[in-house]
Design a protein around this motif. Structure first.
Motif, PDB file in Angstrom:
ATOM      1  N   ILE A   1       0.926  -1.000  -0.156  1.00 45.64           N
ATOM      2  CA  ILE A   1      -0.031  -0.086  -0.065  1.00 45.64           C
ATOM      3  C   ILE A   1       0.975   1.323  -0.013  1.00 45.64           C
ATOM      4  O   ILE A   1       2.148   1.095   0.306  1.00 45.64           O
ATOM      5  CB  ILE A   1      -1.061   0.136   1.280  1.00 45.64           C
ATOM      6  CG1 ILE A   1      -0.196   0.109   2.586  1.00 45.64           C
ATOM      7  CG2 ILE A   1      -1.807  -1.096   1.345  1.00 45.64           C
ATOM      8  CD1 ILE A   1      -0.973   0.519   3.691  1.00 45.64           C
ATOM      9  N   THR A   2       0.231   2.466  -0.252  1.00 48.24           N
ATOM     10  CA  THR A   2       0.891   3.581  -0.508  1.00 48.24           C
ATOM     11  C   THR A   2       0.015   4.745   0.318  1.00 48.24           C
ATOM     12  O   THR A   2      -1.165   4.609   0.181  1.00 48.24           O
ATOM     13  CB  THR A   2       1.350   4.081  -1.993  1.00 48.24           C
ATOM     14  OG1 THR A   2       1.933   3.111  -2.677  1.00 48.24           O
ATOM     15  CG2 THR A   2       2.026   5.713  -2.126  1.00 48.24           C
ATOM     16  N   ILE A   3       0.768   5.250   1.264  1.00 46.49           N
ATOM     17  CA  ILE A   3      -0.224   6.159   2.056  1.00 46.49           C
ATOM     18  C   ILE A   3      -0.269   7.491   1.005  1.00 46.49           C
ATOM     19  O   ILE A   3       0.729   8.023   0.774  1.00 46.49           O
ATOM     20  CB  ILE A   3       0.499   6.847   3.215  1.00 46.49           C
ATOM     21  CG1 ILE A   3       0.772   5.409   4.241  1.00 46.49           C
ATOM     22  CG2 ILE A   3      -0.420   7.886   4.205  1.00 46.49           C
ATOM     23  CD1 ILE A   3      -0.606   4.606   4.710  1.00 46.49           C
ATOM     24  N   VAL A   4      -1.535   7.942   0.742  1.00 47.13           N
ATOM     25  CA  VAL A   4      -1.812   9.176  -0.029  1.00 47.13           C
ATOM     26  C   VAL A   4      -2.158  10.485   0.782  1.00 47.13           C
ATOM     27  O   VAL A   4      -1.491  11.140   0.370  1.00 47.13           O
ATOM     28  CB  VAL A   4      -3.143   8.773  -0.632  1.00 47.13           C
ATOM     29  CG1 VAL A   4      -3.536  10.018  -1.417  1.00 47.13           C
ATOM     30  CG2 VAL A   4      -2.913   7.586  -1.622  1.00 47.13           C
ATOM     31  N   SER A   5      -2.615  10.041   1.821  1.00 47.49           N
ATOM     32  CA  SER A   5      -2.757  11.490   2.899  1.00 47.49           C
ATOM     33  C   SER A   5      -2.923  10.767   4.152  1.00 47.49           C
ATOM     34  O   SER A   5      -3.635   9.675   4.477  1.00 47.49           O
ATOM     35  CB  SER A   5      -3.872  12.342   2.439  1.00 47.49           C
ATOM     36  OG  SER A   5      -5.115  11.741   2.488  1.00 47.49           O
ATOM     37  N   LYS A   6      -2.737  11.766   5.279  1.00 49.71           N
ATOM     38  CA  LYS A   6      -3.009  11.661   6.617  1.00 49.71           C
ATOM     39  C   LYS A   6      -3.475  13.021   7.163  1.00 49.71           C
ATOM     40  O   LYS A   6      -2.816  13.916   7.016  1.00 49.71           O
ATOM     41  CB  LYS A   6      -1.742  10.819   7.435  1.00 49.71           C
ATOM     42  CG  LYS A   6      -1.808  10.373   8.813  1.00 49.71           C
ATOM     43  CD  LYS A   6      -0.632  10.058   9.228  1.00 49.71           C
ATOM     44  CE  LYS A   6      -0.237   8.556   8.671  1.00 49.71           C
ATOM     45  NZ  LYS A   6       0.920   7.975   9.510  1.00 49.71           N
TER      46      LYS A   6
END
Length: 481
Positions: free
Chosen positions: A6-11
């Protein structure tokens, strides 16, 4: 599973739509032991939203819905604080919860992450949750809840991580259901409001002391494990219930016919008919409906649990004199007098241990082990709950989660939890899955089957050799569909 799946797009942090009117909530006798447990991690797999909705629009909408939900659950947007007297409290300070938008690699789709019946749970699910391996004591400096929305090639996974010292399973799914309800209908008024009262038997002046730096989890977490979902149809569970209750049903006129149909078959076949009319399921349902000894009747879930206990004990190849223990978490809300509100928010659970030697359990039939479980569950009354509270107050301690003797099973969650009632606006979940939290050899979680007709899914975590032996256990596998 590589961490790059997975890739973190935003937090970001999501705050409640309104400020809390509750200042603080003291952790109870049932909450405090959970401070050494991981955050609860449960979530739902859904199909893609309508093509007219972009994923960025969906993420934005879910953030708004989560903010509106937190208005009703201010405890989840707070933080822990230990006061000068040593009492741990939830400060309902509107500090917010974590929200993560993640994107899975393109090879991850619904088809290949929902395995067939012969495969283990896909490792990607462990990456679909925030606060991996985070103990609940960390709520002193971390958010008490997080939502991760993971975009798949053809679907979406919504995973919630919630501090286990703040909620038990009942309260967790109440929050999750409300989040889905608000997302689907844009409601401000919700159908079931949480009860934050703290004037209960679980409220106590007792203080739980912690080592410097806080507690640690009580199990290793590093041993090799396998994890599978075993599905049991309503008919299969009724068959187990019949076997467990043969003693109290022996005078029923349908019993002889049913006994032949069940005990005489060598596989869990599809539906049978009697005189070309009634299915076996209908006969079993009628038999239990007309049973006059309802108090003594062993439940469907106790029957299933007993079968699992027997088969895992056999798969472990324990010495005949080795004591094996089946621990079952029970909801105490309805066991107290007066009863707690069904939507009391917090932990209101206790663990019921049932023990027998391997020889005692395996040399007798299913009804014997099921009877032990039933006896202990029925006996867990108001007085038993209060004795448990008094015992903890005399010796405050953390909950000893784990399999310390290699012969234990711990059953958590419940097929009664409304897990498939989480329609966020475009359909019911395809599946319910959990993260890595609180898993060890012998940890079992019970989910309702997607059919919601009395079927059950068991999420079973075992040592690899034990799992392989369980898969070869005919007595168990004949009921798996």
């Amino acid at each position: 599973m590589p961490s790059s799946s997975i890739t973190i797009v935003s937090k970001c942090t999501v705050y409640p739509a309104e400020k809390s009117t509750i200042k603080s909530l003291k952790l109870s006798v049932s909450d405090l032991p959970m401070l050494s447990c991981h955050y609860i991690q449960k979530g739902v797999l859904l199909t893609q939203p309508p093509s007219s909705t972009t994923f960025s629009d969906l993420v934005s909408y879910l953030k708004t819905s989560l903010s509106a939900t937190l208005r009703h659950f201010p405890a989840l947007a707070g933080r822990f604080h230990t006061d000068p007297d040593g009492h741990v409290r939830i400060l309902c300070n509107d500090a917010g919860v974590e929200f993560i938008h993640a994107k899975a690699n393109r090879h991850l789709n619904i088809h290949n992450i929902l395995p067939n019946d012969l495969q283990d749970v896909h490792g990607c699910f462990k990456e679909f949750f925030a606060f991996d391996r985070t103990i609940s004591y960390s709520g002193h400096f971390k958010p008490l809840a997080a939502v991760q929305v993971t975009e798949l090639a053809d679907g979406v996974f919504i995973g919630c991580s919630v501090n286990h010292a703040v909620t038990d399973g009942t309260s967790f799914w109440h929050f999750f259901n409300t989040f889905a309800e608000i997302s689907k209908g844009g409601k401000i008024k919700i159908s079931k409001s949480p009860d934050f009262s703290r004037d209960t038997v679980f409220d106590s002046p007792a203080v739980l002391k912690f080592p410097a730096g806080g507690p640690k989890v009580t199990f290793s977490g590093d041993e090799p494990l396998r994890e599978r979902i075993f599905h049991f149809s309503r008919e299969a569970i009724l068959k187990m219930k019949f076997r467990a209750n043969t003693g109290i049903l022996k005078n029923n006129k349908l019993t002889a016919t049913t006994n032949h149909e069940i005990l005489g078959k060598q596989s869990n076949d599809s539906l049978k008919t009697v005189n070309g009319d009634l299915t076996l399921t209908a006969i079993l349902e009628s038999l239990f409906k007309n049973n006059s000894n309802r108090t003594g009747e062993i439940s469907s879930f106790q029957s299933l649990s007993a079968q699992l206990w027997r088969s895992v004990t056999r798969a472990r190849n324990l010495a005949p004199t080795k004591t094996t223990t089946f621990r079952m978490a029970v909801n105490c809300r309805h066991r107290l007098e007066p009863r707690l509100d069904p939507y009391y928010f917090g932990n209101a659970i206790q663990s019921i241990p049932t023990s027998a030697t391997a020889e005692e359990l395996l040399s007798r039939d299913l009804s014997w082990g099921a009877g032990l479980l039933h006896k202990n569950v029925v006996a867990h009354s108001d007085a038993t709950v209060r004795r448990g509270v008094a015992g903890w107050e005399s010796e405050p301690r953390l909950f000893p989660l784990g399999n310390f003797d290699g012969a234990s099973i711990t059953m958590g969650s419940s097929p009664r939890f409304p897990m498939y009632n989480n329609d966020f606006g475009w359909g019911r979940p395809l599946a319910v899955r959990s993260g890595r939290a609180n898993k060890f050899d012998g940890k079992i979680s019970a989910f309702p089957g997607r059919e919601e007709n009395g079927s059950v899914d068991l999420e079973v975590v075992l040592a690899p050799d034990t799992m392989a032996a369980l898969e070869d256990d005919f007595e168990f596998m004949q009921f798996v569909s």
